[in-house]
Structures are given as structure tokens and as C-alpha cells.
Design an enzyme around this catalytic site. Structure first.
Site, PDB file in Angstrom:
ATOM      1  N   CYS A   1      43.979  24.565  67.754  1.00 12.46           N
ATOM      2  CA  CYS A   1      44.048  23.103  67.723  1.00 12.46           C
ATOM      3  C   CYS A   1      42.877  22.565  66.904  1.00 12.46           C
ATOM      4  O   CYS A   1      41.715  22.767  67.282  1.00 12.46           O
ATOM      5  CB  CYS A   1      43.994  22.538  69.133  1.00 12.46           C
ATOM      6  SG  CYS A   1      43.895  20.749  69.097  1.00 12.46           S
TER       7      CYS A   1
ATOM      8  N   CYS B   1      42.508  19.151  76.229  1.00 11.54           N
ATOM      9  CA  CYS B   1      42.803  20.522  76.681  1.00 11.54           C
ATOM     10  C   CYS B   1      41.551  21.230  77.183  1.00 11.54           C
ATOM     11  O   CYS B   1      40.926  21.999  76.458  1.00 11.54           O
ATOM     12  CB  CYS B   1      43.411  21.322  75.539  1.00 11.54           C
ATOM     13  SG  CYS B   1      45.081  20.840  75.167  1.00 11.54           S
TER      14      CYS B   1
ATOM     15  N   GLN C   1      58.147  12.148  85.260  1.00  9.44           N
ATOM     16  CA  GLN C   1      57.258  13.285  85.012  1.00  9.44           C
ATOM     17  C   GLN C   1      57.226  13.625  83.522  1.00  9.44           C
ATOM     18  O   GLN C   1      58.272  13.701  82.886  1.00  9.44           O
ATOM     19  CB  GLN C   1      57.755  14.499  85.797  1.00  9.44           C
ATOM     20  CG  GLN C   1      57.699  14.321  87.305  1.00  9.44           C
ATOM     21  CD  GLN C   1      56.306  14.497  87.876  1.00  9.44           C
ATOM     22  OE1 GLN C   1      55.356  14.788  87.164  1.00  9.44           O
ATOM     23  NE2 GLN C   1      56.176  14.297  89.168  1.00  9.44           N
TER      24      GLN C   1
ATOM     25  N   GLU D   1      58.220   2.757  97.920  1.00 15.12           N
ATOM     26  CA  GLU D   1      57.453   2.770  96.671  1.00 15.12           C
ATOM     27  C   GLU D   1      56.894   1.365  96.430  1.00 15.12           C
ATOM     28  O   GLU D   1      57.538   0.365  96.716  1.00 15.12           O
ATOM     29  CB  GLU D   1      58.396   3.216  95.525  1.00 15.12           C
ATOM     30  CG  GLU D   1      57.982   2.872  94.124  1.00 15.12           C
ATOM     31  CD  GLU D   1      56.712   3.573  93.657  1.00 15.12           C
ATOM     32  OE1 GLU D   1      56.551   4.777  93.897  1.00 15.12           O
ATOM     33  OE2 GLU D   1      55.864   2.874  93.053  1.00 15.12           O
TER      34      GLU D   1
ATOM     35  N   ASP E   1      54.543  12.172  97.964  1.00 16.24           N
ATOM     36  CA  ASP E   1      54.050  12.514  96.631  1.00 16.24           C
ATOM     37  C   ASP E   1      53.095  11.407  96.163  1.00 16.24           C
ATOM     38  O   ASP E   1      53.408  10.656  95.238  1.00 16.24           O
ATOM     39  CB  ASP E   1      55.268  12.639  95.683  1.00 16.24           C
ATOM     40  CG  ASP E   1      54.888  13.106  94.284  1.00 16.24           C
ATOM     41  OD1 ASP E   1      53.717  13.458  94.067  1.00 16.24           O
ATOM     42  OD2 ASP E   1      55.771  13.108  93.407  1.00 16.24           O
TER      43      ASP E   1
ATOM     44  N   CYS F   1      49.079  15.850  93.183  1.00 14.96           N
ATOM     45  CA  CYS F   1      48.562  16.080  91.830  1.00 14.96           C
ATOM     46  C   CYS F   1      47.031  16.168  91.851  1.00 14.96           C
ATOM     47  O   CYS F   1      46.389  16.147  90.808  1.00 14.96           O
ATOM     48  CB  CYS F   1      49.050  15.002  90.866  1.00 14.96           C
ATOM     49  SG  CYS F   1      48.676  13.341  91.404  1.00 14.96           S
TER      50      CYS F   1
HETATM   51  N1  SAH Z   1      57.729  11.050  93.572  1.00 17.46           N
HETATM   52  C1  SAH Z   1      57.822  10.404  92.297  1.00 17.46           C
HETATM   53  C2  SAH Z   1      56.574   9.604  91.895  1.00 17.46           C
HETATM   54  C3  SAH Z   1      55.237  10.174  92.226  1.00 17.46           C
HETATM   55  S1  SAH Z   1      53.873   9.364  91.446  1.00 17.46           S
HETATM   56  C4  SAH Z   1      58.186  11.407  91.215  1.00 17.46           C
HETATM   57  O1  SAH Z   1      58.032  12.599  91.373  1.00 17.46           O
HETATM   58  O2  SAH Z   1      58.661  10.978  90.157  1.00 17.46           O
HETATM   59  C5  SAH Z   1      53.187   8.430  92.760  1.00 17.46           C
HETATM   60  C6  SAH Z   1      53.928   7.133  93.032  1.00 17.46           C
HETATM   61  O3  SAH Z   1      53.254   6.467  94.104  1.00 17.46           O
HETATM   62  C7  SAH Z   1      53.922   6.138  91.869  1.00 17.46           C
HETATM   63  O4  SAH Z   1      55.258   5.776  91.570  1.00 17.46           O
HETATM   64  C8  SAH Z   1      53.139   4.917  92.414  1.00 17.46           C
HETATM   65  O5  SAH Z   1      53.653   3.674  91.949  1.00 17.46           O
HETATM   66  C9  SAH Z   1      53.345   5.067  93.909  1.00 17.46           C
HETATM   67  N2  SAH Z   1      52.323   4.435  94.773  1.00 17.46           N
HETATM   68  C10 SAH Z   1      50.985   4.341  94.577  1.00 17.46           C
HETATM   69  N3  SAH Z   1      50.382   3.772  95.628  1.00 17.46           N
HETATM   70  C11 SAH Z   1      51.358   3.494  96.530  1.00 17.46           C
HETATM   71  C12 SAH Z   1      51.348   2.899  97.830  1.00 17.46           C
HETATM   72  N4  SAH Z   1      50.217   2.491  98.408  1.00 17.46           N
HETATM   73  N5  SAH Z   1      52.529   2.773  98.476  1.00 17.46           N
HETATM   74  C13 SAH Z   1      53.689   3.200  97.905  1.00 17.46           C
HETATM   75  N6  SAH Z   1      53.751   3.751  96.677  1.00 17.46           N
HETATM   76  C14 SAH Z   1      52.607   3.903  95.992  1.00 17.46           C
END
Ligand code: SAH
Length: 399
Positions: A10, A19, A217, A267, A315, A342
Site C-alpha cells: 500500500c 490499516c 455492514q 432502534e 448488537d 464491535c
Molecule cells: N444490528 C444492526 C445494527 C448494529 S449497529 C446490524 O447488524 O446491521 C448499532 C445500532 O445501534 C445502530 O443502528 C445505532 O443507531 C443503534 N443505537 C445506538 N444507540 C442506541 C440506543 N441507545 N438505543 C437503540 N439503538 C441504538
């Protein structure tokens, strides 16, 4: 490996900051990541073998390039150097989808003949700020978002024609207007100038709509692996009441729906919830409902109303879950919790809380969603065992 070798892989290694692990072979990277997670999760159990990619390059299906000029006045596009607004010119990137890089290169080459000036952050003059490309991994659909400082693109129709001539695979072009002096890439206003204004992609047999701003993603190939692992851990029988917390556009919940009794998705982001509702309709999933709410508030209400939930899929963002969410969760006492994370540090903190309140970590695996970077994605299954270990509990801390 020497610096020279990394630079031959790179040309902007060490300048862009993207990276962090490029100096390691891919096997070494997987080993390093597993070690990091294992260290953090050791008190709760063993982490299975890390799931890597067969071909770890060019996995990013969402590519963003900032446009500007170098000191000699040449048009450049690339990434901001970490922590600055200085553009590091990038023509090809090891992580980015190659077609996306080619489209960005074509746009860079077209600007002069179309008399389109790049935006200057210091003076506020110029038109083109950023280009964002999103590509459907399975469908091959391509979205080009031109982020402009004003809504007028000169010779718009000819510009689209010339771009499509080079890249007929482009399915939609959107102008996004960002007239603020801000570090946010996308502004509020949008105008679709070609195609439907969104792309679609498929994950685990379902279709998902991706708008310029929706969360999806960036590495869909590994997202499929991750979601399948999460579902394997959830081990649903077809009867359970499932909660998909922090559900984004509802991907995990929708994939779980055919194996569950019913699913509730929660969400915070309004646009994501809209996409989730549309996605459920499109995929003809009738046993799922979505709520726009803070996941902690939603769980607290559920606990107060004495509702029942068998499996929680969660998540959360990098900051992890909130204490409010976790304390409501232990009141609701779902039999199983599948935690997709993550950030292994906040995962370890949240595990500490839950394992002190009767949960046990039964399985854990890390999926490499971001090769060459130091980001680590983990999925964990916890089971309610009912033995509280109060003495081991430490206070919840913000990380
Ligand atoms: N599970 C999904 C998104 C995960 S990313 C996937 O795999 O595509 C984490 C998500 O949490 C984001 O969409 C963000 O908007 C949401 N988020 C962040 N803080 C939050 C809260 N306090 N309550 C509900 N959702 C929240």
C-alpha cells in the site's frame, strides 16, 4: 516485515492510518485478534477459533473519498489523515471495493472538463466535497452519491451520461447537499438524479434496501458469517419471543424471524427503523415489529410491564450497552442472550455485569469483519443459570 514491504502493498501505509495491522501476515492478524478477545473474555470462558476471510482484500462495499487539491493545485481524492482534515491521495486501497475506486478515479478525471471545482474547507468555495459509493455485494447494484456544497451540478445530464458510459453498472446517482462547515460527510437534503435513489442487497437469503444514509455492514460477506453464527448461538426452536435490540435496519431480527415465534426490533435511528419496516414488508415477514426508542428505555418499560422475552439478540455500538438496558435485561431474565459486539472492551464490561447476575457465557467467537485494521467483532452466547455472584460484581463503568 519491513516498512518497504508494507509500502509495496500500500503506497499510503503509515500516512492514512487505516490499516493498523498491515505489517502482519493475515494468519498473524487473526491470531493477534483472537488473543486480544481471549485476554478480555478469559474470566468468562474460552473463545473459539477466529473466523477469517478466504480473500481478505477489497471487502469494503461502502467507500468514501474526500475531494480537494494538493499544493500544486492538482485535483486529489482520498481519505483524511487520522485526526486531521488533510487529504491523503488514494487511487487504490487494499480494503476498498476495486470497482468503487475505479468510479472515484473516473469522477476525478471528469471534473476539469465539466468545470466542477472541488470544495475548499478553509474558504468555503468550490462544489464537490465527497463521493460516496455503495455496492450491493450480492446484487452488484451501485449507488454513487455526490456530496456538493450547493444543489446545482453543471451539465448534470451530460455528467451522468459520461459517468455511465465508463461504468454502465451504476444503478443510481444521488446528489447530497452539504452546505455546512462540518466534519459530517452527508448533509440533510438529497436529490435523486438517476435511478431509484437506493440499492438493494441480499444477506442470508433476504433482501435489504440501502439508502445513502442507512447503516449497513461495510463487509457483507462476513456479515453473513456473523449473522449465521449469531443464529447458531440463538438456537431457536420456532416458538420463542425474541428481542432484537440495537437492530439498525432489522437485519438480525429478520433473519431470526423464520425460526422464532415473534420478533421485536428496537432502534434509536428513525431512518433505520423506516428501512426496517419496509424491509420486513418486502421480505413478507409478518411476525416482526419495530420500535423507534432508546433500547434501555424500551427494556425498562418491558420489565415494568412484566412482559416475557425468551431470547435477546443485542448488537450495541462501540460504547456497548447502557446500565439501564442491562439492569432491565436481568429483570426480564431471558433464557438466552446473544451479544454481537464491535468492541471487546465494552463487551467484557457488560459480560462482567451479566455474569454477576446469574448469566454464564457458554460460547464465544470472533469474526473478522475488518481485515488489516485493529477492529474486532465478537459474538457471545449467554445462558441464564440463576446463580448470582454478587461478591464478584464491580460497578458499571463508561468506556
Ligand atoms: N444490528 C444492526 C445494527 C448494529 S449497529 C446490524 O447488524 O446491521 C448499532 C445500532 O445501534 C445502530 O443502528 C445505532 O443507531 C443503534 N443505537 C445506538 N444507540 C442506541 C440506543 N441507545 N438505543 C437503540 N439503538 C441504538
Amino acid at each position: 516485515m519491513s516498512q518497504r514491504n508494507e509500502e509495496s502493498i500500500c503506497p499510503v501505509y503509515g500516512k492514512c492510518g487505516g490499516c493498523q495491522l498491515l505489517h502482519m501476515s493475515y494468519d498473524k492478524q487473526l491470531q493477534w485478534k483472537r488473543e486480544q478477545v481471549s485476554k478480555l473474555l478469559k474470566p468468562y470462558g474460552r473463545v473459539e477459533k477466529m473466523i477469517g476471510m478466504d480473500k481478505p482484500e477489497h471487502y469494503r462495499c461502502k467507500v468514501h473519498a474526500a475531494f480537494g487539491r494538493d499544493r500544486k493545485g492538482n485535483i486529489i481524492s482520498g481519505v483524511y489523515q487520522t485526526g486531521t482534515h488533510r487529504i491523503v491521495p488514494v487511487k487504490e486501497c487494499l480494503l476498498e471495493n476495486e470497482k468503487a475506486d475505479a468510479i472515484i478515479g473516473t469522477i476525478r478525471g471528469m471534473l476539469k472538463s465539466f468545470k466542477i471545482k472541488t470544495y475548499d474547507e478553509d474558504t468555503g468555495y468550490g462544489l464537490l466535497r465527497h463521493v460516496l459509493i455503495r455496492i450491493g455485494y450480492k446484487t452488484g447494484q451501485i449507488m454513487v452519491v455526490l456530496v456538493l456544497s450547493s444543489p446545482i451540478l453543471p451539465s448534470k445530464n451530460n455528467f451522468i451520461k459520461a459517468l455511465l458510459k465508463e461504468h454502465p453498472q451504476i444503478t443510481t446517482v444521488v446528489i447530497n447537499v452539504n452546505d455546512k462547515r462540518t466534519s459530517m460527510v452527508l448533509g440533510e437534503r438529497q436529490q435523486v438524479i438517476y435511478g431509484p435513489g437506493f440499492i438493494e442487497d441480499e444477506l442470508c437469503g433476504l433482501k435489504f434496501k440501502i439508502s445513502p444514509k442507512s447503516f449497513y455492514q461495510v463487509n457483507p460477506e462476513q456479515a453473513e458469517v456473523l449473522y449465521n453464527k449469531a443464529l447458531e448461538y440463538a438456537d431457536l426452536s420456532g416458538k420463542e419471543g425474541v428481542l432484537d435490540a440495537y437492530c439498525g435496519t432489522g437485519t438480525i431480527g429478520m433473519i431470526a424471524a423464520s425460526k422464532a415465534g415473534s420478533v421485536l426490533g428496537v432502534e434509536l435511528n428513525q431512518d433505520a427503523v423506516k428501512d426496517a419496516i419496509e424491509g420486513a414488508k418486502k421480505n413478507k415477514i409478518s411476525n416482526i415489529r419495530f420500535w423507534k426508542a432508546d433500547a434501555g428505555d424500551f427494556m425498562t418499560d418491558m420489565a415494568q410491564e412484566g412482559e416475557k422475552v425468551d431470547v435477546v439478540l443485542m448488537d450495541p455500538p462501540r460504547s456497548g450497552s447502557s446500565e439501564k438496558f442491562l439492569s432491565a435485561l436481568v429483570k426480564l431474565k431471558p433464557q438466552k442472550v446473544v451479544y454481537v459486539s464491535c468492541n471487546p472492551e465494552t463487551l467484557a464490561r457488560d459480560l462482567k455485569y451479566l455474569c454477576g447476575k446469574g448469566y454464564c457465557m457458554e460460547r464465544a467467537a470472533a469474526v473478522d469483519m475488518f481485515p488489516f485494521t485493529d477492529d474486532i467483532e465478537t459474538v457471545v452466547r449467554m445462558q441464564y443459570r440463576g446463580r448470582e455472584k454478587k461478591e464478584k460484581q464491580l460497578p458499571y463503568m463508561k468506556i
